[in-house]
Design a protein around this motif. Structure first.
Motif, PDB file in Angstrom:
ATOM      1  N   ARG A 222      17.291   3.020  -3.787  1.00 36.40           N
ATOM      2  CA  ARG A 222      16.047   2.462  -3.245  1.00 36.40           C
ATOM      3  C   ARG A 222      16.425   1.525  -2.101  1.00 36.40           C
ATOM      4  O   ARG A 222      17.224   0.602  -2.284  1.00 36.40           O
ATOM      5  CB  ARG A 222      15.285   1.711  -4.337  1.00 36.40           C
ATOM      6  CG  ARG A 222      13.913   1.220  -3.925  1.00 36.40           C
ATOM      7  CD  ARG A 222      13.151   0.761  -5.165  1.00 36.40           C
ATOM      8  NE  ARG A 222      11.830   0.235  -4.845  1.00 36.40           N
ATOM      9  CZ  ARG A 222      10.898  -0.072  -5.762  1.00 36.40           C
ATOM     10  NH1 ARG A 222      11.189   0.109  -7.055  1.00 36.40           N
ATOM     11  NH2 ARG A 222       9.730  -0.540  -5.400  1.00 36.40           N
ATOM     12  N   ILE A 223      15.867   1.755  -0.898  1.00 40.81           N
ATOM     13  CA  ILE A 223      16.287   0.996   0.275  1.00 40.81           C
ATOM     14  C   ILE A 223      15.065   0.560   1.089  1.00 40.81           C
ATOM     15  O   ILE A 223      13.941   0.976   0.808  1.00 40.81           O
ATOM     16  CB  ILE A 223      17.223   1.841   1.183  1.00 40.81           C
ATOM     17  CG1 ILE A 223      16.461   3.052   1.744  1.00 40.81           C
ATOM     18  CG2 ILE A 223      18.478   2.272   0.437  1.00 40.81           C
ATOM     19  CD1 ILE A 223      17.208   3.798   2.825  1.00 40.81           C
ATOM     20  N   THR A 224      15.316  -0.270   2.090  1.00 40.10           N
ATOM     21  CA  THR A 224      14.295  -0.615   3.081  1.00 40.10           C
ATOM     22  C   THR A 224      14.613   0.128   4.366  1.00 40.10           C
ATOM     23  O   THR A 224      15.729   0.069   4.872  1.00 40.10           O
ATOM     24  CB  THR A 224      14.262  -2.127   3.348  1.00 40.10           C
ATOM     25  OG1 THR A 224      13.942  -2.807   2.132  1.00 40.10           O
ATOM     26  CG2 THR A 224      13.213  -2.462   4.406  1.00 40.10           C
ATOM     27  N   TYR A 225      13.624   0.848   4.882  1.00 41.60           N
ATOM     28  CA  TYR A 225      13.808   1.632   6.100  1.00 41.60           C
ATOM     29  C   TYR A 225      12.572   1.457   6.969  1.00 41.60           C
ATOM     30  O   TYR A 225      11.434   1.635   6.494  1.00 41.60           O
ATOM     31  CB  TYR A 225      14.019   3.112   5.763  1.00 41.60           C
ATOM     32  CG  TYR A 225      14.222   4.023   6.961  1.00 41.60           C
ATOM     33  CD1 TYR A 225      15.496   4.282   7.444  1.00 41.60           C
ATOM     34  CD2 TYR A 225      13.131   4.620   7.589  1.00 41.60           C
ATOM     35  CE1 TYR A 225      15.693   5.116   8.541  1.00 41.60           C
ATOM     36  CE2 TYR A 225      13.313   5.460   8.693  1.00 41.60           C
ATOM     37  CZ  TYR A 225      14.591   5.695   9.158  1.00 41.60           C
ATOM     38  OH  TYR A 225      14.776   6.524  10.241  1.00 41.60           O
ATOM     39  N   SER A 226      12.781   1.058   8.220  1.00 42.66           N
ATOM     40  CA  SER A 226      11.673   0.838   9.159  1.00 42.66           C
ATOM     41  C   SER A 226      10.650  -0.126   8.574  1.00 42.66           C
ATOM     42  O   SER A 226       9.440   0.033   8.755  1.00 42.66           O
ATOM     43  CB  SER A 226      11.012   2.167   9.516  1.00 42.66           C
ATOM     44  OG  SER A 226      10.225   2.051  10.677  1.00 42.66           O
ATOM     45  N   GLY A 227      11.141  -1.098   7.824  1.00 41.40           N
ATOM     46  CA  GLY A 227      10.273  -2.111   7.244  1.00 41.40           C
ATOM     47  C   GLY A 227       9.505  -1.649   6.023  1.00 41.40           C
ATOM     48  O   GLY A 227       8.620  -2.367   5.530  1.00 41.40           O
TER      49      GLY A 227
ATOM     50  N   GLN B 172      12.842   5.447  -0.753  1.00 42.65           N
ATOM     51  CA  GLN B 172      13.721   6.054  -1.737  1.00 42.65           C
ATOM     52  C   GLN B 172      14.541   7.144  -1.067  1.00 42.65           C
ATOM     53  O   GLN B 172      14.011   7.968  -0.310  1.00 42.65           O
ATOM     54  CB  GLN B 172      12.903   6.675  -2.869  1.00 42.65           C
ATOM     55  CG  GLN B 172      13.718   7.035  -4.093  1.00 42.65           C
ATOM     56  CD  GLN B 172      14.053   5.807  -4.927  1.00 42.65           C
ATOM     57  OE1 GLN B 172      13.182   4.984  -5.188  1.00 42.65           O
ATOM     58  NE2 GLN B 172      15.298   5.686  -5.354  1.00 42.65           N
ATOM     59  N   ILE B 173      15.842   7.154  -1.336  1.00 47.88           N
ATOM     60  CA  ILE B 173      16.704   8.224  -0.846  1.00 47.88           C
ATOM     61  C   ILE B 173      16.676   9.383  -1.836  1.00 47.88           C
ATOM     62  O   ILE B 173      16.756   9.191  -3.046  1.00 47.88           O
ATOM     63  CB  ILE B 173      18.145   7.728  -0.651  1.00 47.88           C
ATOM     64  CG1 ILE B 173      18.220   6.743   0.514  1.00 47.88           C
ATOM     65  CG2 ILE B 173      19.091   8.902  -0.401  1.00 47.88           C
ATOM     66  CD1 ILE B 173      19.600   6.158   0.726  1.00 47.88           C
ATOM     67  N   ILE B 174      16.542  10.597  -1.318  1.00 49.19           N
ATOM     68  CA  ILE B 174      16.658  11.817  -2.114  1.00 49.19           C
ATOM     69  C   ILE B 174      17.686  12.706  -1.412  1.00 49.19           C
ATOM     70  O   ILE B 174      17.615  12.910  -0.203  1.00 49.19           O
ATOM     71  CB  ILE B 174      15.306  12.548  -2.233  1.00 49.19           C
ATOM     72  CG1 ILE B 174      14.294  11.675  -2.976  1.00 49.19           C
ATOM     73  CG2 ILE B 174      15.472  13.894  -2.937  1.00 49.19           C
ATOM     74  CD1 ILE B 174      12.901  12.251  -3.030  1.00 49.19           C
TER      75      ILE B 174
ATOM     76  N   LEU C 221      17.119  12.852   2.525  1.00 47.35           N
ATOM     77  CA  LEU C 221      15.855  12.420   3.106  1.00 47.35           C
ATOM     78  C   LEU C 221      15.489  11.042   2.577  1.00 47.35           C
ATOM     79  O   LEU C 221      15.937  10.629   1.493  1.00 47.35           O
ATOM     80  CB  LEU C 221      14.739  13.437   2.855  1.00 47.35           C
ATOM     81  CG  LEU C 221      14.218  13.679   1.424  1.00 47.35           C
ATOM     82  CD1 LEU C 221      13.204  12.624   0.988  1.00 47.35           C
ATOM     83  CD2 LEU C 221      13.571  15.064   1.342  1.00 47.35           C
ATOM     84  N   ILE C 222      14.677  10.341   3.365  1.00 44.75           N
ATOM     85  CA  ILE C 222      14.197   9.013   2.991  1.00 44.75           C
ATOM     86  C   ILE C 222      12.685   9.080   2.905  1.00 44.75           C
ATOM     87  O   ILE C 222      12.008   9.407   3.887  1.00 44.75           O
ATOM     88  CB  ILE C 222      14.636   7.951   4.014  1.00 44.75           C
ATOM     89  CG1 ILE C 222      16.162   7.894   4.074  1.00 44.75           C
ATOM     90  CG2 ILE C 222      14.060   6.586   3.663  1.00 44.75           C
ATOM     91  CD1 ILE C 222      16.697   6.956   5.150  1.00 44.75           C
ATOM     92  N   MET C 223      12.140   8.790   1.727  1.00 41.04           N
ATOM     93  CA  MET C 223      10.712   8.895   1.466  1.00 41.04           C
ATOM     94  C   MET C 223      10.090   7.507   1.327  1.00 41.04           C
ATOM     95  O   MET C 223      10.649   6.624   0.662  1.00 41.04           O
ATOM     96  CB  MET C 223      10.473   9.683   0.178  1.00 41.04           C
ATOM     97  CG  MET C 223       9.007   9.923  -0.154  1.00 41.04           C
ATOM     98  SD  MET C 223       8.723  10.345  -1.888  1.00 41.04           S
ATOM     99  CE  MET C 223       8.821   8.715  -2.646  1.00 41.04           C
TER     100      MET C 223
ATOM    101  N   GLY D 123       4.506   8.643   0.199  1.00 38.82           N
ATOM    102  CA  GLY D 123       5.111   9.966   0.117  1.00 38.82           C
ATOM    103  C   GLY D 123       5.471  10.554   1.460  1.00 38.82           C
ATOM    104  O   GLY D 123       5.934  11.694   1.549  1.00 38.82           O
ATOM    105  N   ILE D 124       5.277   9.799   2.547  1.00 42.25           N
ATOM    106  CA  ILE D 124       5.650  10.266   3.883  1.00 42.25           C
ATOM    107  C   ILE D 124       7.170  10.324   3.996  1.00 42.25           C
ATOM    108  O   ILE D 124       7.881   9.435   3.514  1.00 42.25           O
ATOM    109  CB  ILE D 124       5.064   9.329   4.961  1.00 42.25           C
ATOM    110  CG1 ILE D 124       3.549   9.539   5.058  1.00 42.25           C
ATOM    111  CG2 ILE D 124       5.710   9.566   6.320  1.00 42.25           C
ATOM    112  CD1 ILE D 124       2.864   8.619   6.035  1.00 42.25           C
ATOM    113  N   MET D 125       7.697  11.372   4.613  1.00 42.78           N
ATOM    114  CA  MET D 125       9.133  11.509   4.821  1.00 42.78           C
ATOM    115  C   MET D 125       9.491  10.811   6.135  1.00 42.78           C
ATOM    116  O   MET D 125       9.138  11.275   7.211  1.00 42.78           O
ATOM    117  CB  MET D 125       9.533  12.978   4.886  1.00 42.78           C
ATOM    118  CG  MET D 125      11.046  13.180   4.906  1.00 42.78           C
ATOM    119  SD  MET D 125      11.495  14.883   5.267  1.00 42.78           S
ATOM    120  CE  MET D 125      11.079  14.965   7.013  1.00 42.78           C
ATOM    121  N   LEU D 126      10.205   9.702   6.039  1.00 42.53           N
ATOM    122  CA  LEU D 126      10.540   8.926   7.224  1.00 42.53           C
ATOM    123  C   LEU D 126      11.813   9.398   7.895  1.00 42.53           C
ATOM    124  O   LEU D 126      12.001   9.167   9.095  1.00 42.53           O
ATOM    125  CB  LEU D 126      10.668   7.448   6.853  1.00 42.53           C
ATOM    126  CG  LEU D 126       9.392   6.770   6.321  1.00 42.53           C
ATOM    127  CD1 LEU D 126       9.675   5.314   5.997  1.00 42.53           C
ATOM    128  CD2 LEU D 126       8.265   6.883   7.330  1.00 42.53           C
TER     129      LEU D 126
END
Length: 625
Positions: A543-548, A552-554, A574-576, A581-584
């Motif tokens: 579980r991470i912070t991405y683009s603020g 979740q990493i899958i 992928l990072i969700m 549920g948007i794939m970032l």
């Protein structure tokens, strides 16, 4: 002043020279405003058209508008002028059928017009009468329109149609008159659904005569393929007039079923055929297992025995459709033939008489009239006082099924979003995509820039507008009316469905079909199907912070049958976004760790999203395509 002049002119039948000159000056100004550059041959055509118009207008403007050829020329140069000169004619009879305008209801930027077709001796107007896409709607303003049958009165043999017209840009409808023209009527429709075709599939020729045809296969035209030569053996298997079975046999280990449609341009004969296991039951129309948008009629039955596709070709006024049923790789040809003998051909067949032609044309003022007659046929469409608010769902992420559910149904977890992504997954080039989507407003925008393209898409007022900034062209289309589907897309998530059919067949049921490029990120349904249908091949990571955002990493292995789609990559990460549920972010790797396919979000926001309206002046010089 111009309108007053015309009123005087109309009374006197003959126009003044001053009016003709004024009209021609307006025509030239309109043409200049539409195109800055006019090629020499185009100039000559315009000059010739103006000379013709001048000659005709000198006689009488009413004659000019009543002449179909002159009216067409006038409308191409100036719709406003053509409609202005066209006299009012609220009914018209041709070849034993009378067309009349019954009522008109104007509200804001929309006009709803009821038109009747009454049989006066042709014996063609019935409860299934169809205008056969032969109608045209001419207005003095830019608009979109569609027509549908809403009523039939058997006693008077009258069919009523509703024409709905929307002016672009949410502007209130203003203008003089509207012209509605119909050229063909389609009648005598019959439906034969779940029809079992009396052909024994255990006695099919394994070496029939064939011929090379250049066919249409999906998006490919003129593909050379070996097709069946036409046979007489099965032409009497059904009695559907100009639609018949013209060949069945095995070609290159595949079962081919050929349909022939004579005079295809003069009727709407068509069918959907499929194979049904004789030992099985027909699915019910209320079967809960049916996909959204499908009924038992024409349902493609799920099986591991074969896959199928269809091709089309033409010979003069005859169209041929050939269904190719290909055995799956785990069946030998002998096993396939033995299994096919347990099946039967079932289809839904739709027939019509040949089109009935005439020349129906009415012109009427665009104003409210006889609105009290609009009762049972359909309720006038009015805009709600406030825009609908979609209630957002919540889902705690615990199991793998929860992650799948959230990504497939991402639109249930946000109402508005804007952002930018960079990807190489649309056509191999690097795309930079800006997107804005607001479900509550029913609007969207997308701007995609690549190596040799620069495209913008706006969705508003129920329409989709596409602009090609490289070639300076534009087009528009009506989009799906439903903003958010209430379907749970996770119900269709399984490996058999994915490998045989593809997610797009059931996943583009709602408003989200507009953002075709940004959809890689904001509703990644196809990607989820391709990468994650096998739960054993992927796992939930950190579980991470991405683009603020809380993400979740899958990560996992790409199913072998889809590795080529990702540049022969074998693994993915992928990072969700956990909330929506948007794939970032997505990266696909070869065994050497090289990234072959990727999508990166560079900016995203869920607050105060406002979709801008397109600037009509900016695209005024773009040509329609």
């Amino acid at each position: 002043m111009f309108r007053d002049n015309y009123s005087n002119l109309y009374n006197q039948i003959r126009p003044s020279e001053e009016l003709i000159n004024t009209t021609l000056e307006r025509t030239q100004k309109i043409e200049k405003s539409k195109r800055r550059v006019i090629y020499r041959h185009r100039k000559l055509l315009i000059v010739a058209a103006i000379i013709c118009l001048c000659a005709v207008l000198t006689v009488t403007p009413v004659f000019a508008a009543a002449n179909d050829f002159v009216y067409t020329v006038m409308y191409q140069i100036s719709p406003q002028m053509a409609q202005f000169f066209t006299p009012v004619q609220k009914s018209c009879e041709s070849n034993g059928v009378e067309m009349s305008v019954l009522a008109c209801y104007i509200h804001d930027d929309t006009a709803e017009i009821y038109v009747s077709m009454r049989d006066t001796g042709a014996n063609v107007v019935d409860e299934k009468l169809d205008l056969f896409d032969s109608y045209s709607i001419n207005t003095p303003f830019d608009s979109s329109a569609h027509c549908q049958r809403v009523d039939y009165d058997e006693s008077s043999r009258t069919a009523t149609f509703l024409i709905t017209i929307s002016q672009w840009g949410e502007q209130e409808i203003v203008g003089d008159k509207l012209t509605f023209t119909v050229r063909s009527l389609l009648y005598g429709k019959n439906e034969y659904e779940d029809y079992v075709v009396p052909i024994d599939l255990s006695k099919i020729d394994k070496s029939p005569k064939t011929q090379k045809q250049y066919v249409q296969l999906e998006n490919i035209t003129d593909a050379a393929m070996e097709m069946l030569a036409e046979q007489d053996t099965y032409k009497d298997a059904t009695d559907f007039g100009k639609m018949s079975f013209s060949g069945i046999g095995y070609v290159d280990s595949c079962l081919h079923i050929q349909m022939k449609y004579e005079d295809y341009a003069e009727n709407d004969n068509h069918c959907r055929i499929y194979l049904h296991d004789k030992n099985g039951e027909f699915p019910s129309n209320t079967d809960d297992d049916l996909l959204d948008g499908y009924t038992a009629h024409g349902l493609y039955e799920f099986t591991d025995l074969y896959t199928e596709y269809s091709v089309t070709w033409y010979d003069g006024n005859v169209r041929y459709d050939e269904t190719v049923i290909e055995p799956n790789s785990n069946y030998s040809f002998e096993e396939f033939v033995n299994e096919i003998s347990n099946y039967e051909i079932v289809g839904d067949f739709y027939t019509t008489n040949d089109a009935y032609h005439g020349n129906w044309k009415i012109t009427f003022p665009i104003e409210n009239m006889n609105t009290d007659e609009i009762t049972d046929k359909s309720e006038p469409i009015t805009e709600p006082e406030t825009e609908p608010e979609f209630e957002l769902k919540t889902l705690d992420l615990v199991s793998k099924e929860d992650y799948i559910n959230k990504m497939l149904n991402s639109i249930d977890f946000y109402n508005e979003v804007s952002g930018k992504i960079e990807t190489n997954m649309n056509n191999g080039d690097i795309d930079n995509i800006e997107y804005i989507l607001n479900f509550n407003d029913g609007k969207a925008y997308e701007h995609e820039i690549g190596n040799n393209y620069d495209n913008e898409t706006y969705v508003q007022y129920g329409l989709k507008f596409n602009f090609d900034n490289i070639n300076k062209t534009q087009n528009k289309s009506i989009i799906i009316e439903k903003l958010k589907s209430d379907e749970n897309y996770a119900d269709h998530f399984n490996s058999d469905f994915q490998t045989n059919y593809g997610a797009d067949y059931v996943y583009d049921k709602d408003f989200t079909g507009i953002n075709s490029s940004a959809g890689l990120s904001i509703y990644p349904r196809q990607l989820v199907n391709d990468l994650m249908y096998d739960f054993n091949l992927w796992e939930i990571g950190d579980r991470i912070t991405y683009s603020g955002r809380d993400c979740q990493i899958i990560k996992g292995n790409i199913p072998s049958e889809f590795q080529y789609s990702f540049g022969n990559a074998e693994t993915f990460k992928l990072i969700m976004d956990r909330e929506t549920g948007i794939m970032l972010d997505l990266e696909c790797y070869t065994p050497n760790g090289i990234v072959t396919s990727y999508t990166h979000t560079t900016n995203i926001s869920f607050d105060n999203v406002e979709v801008k309206d397109f600037d009509r002046e900016k695209y005024a010089q773009y040509k329609l395509k």
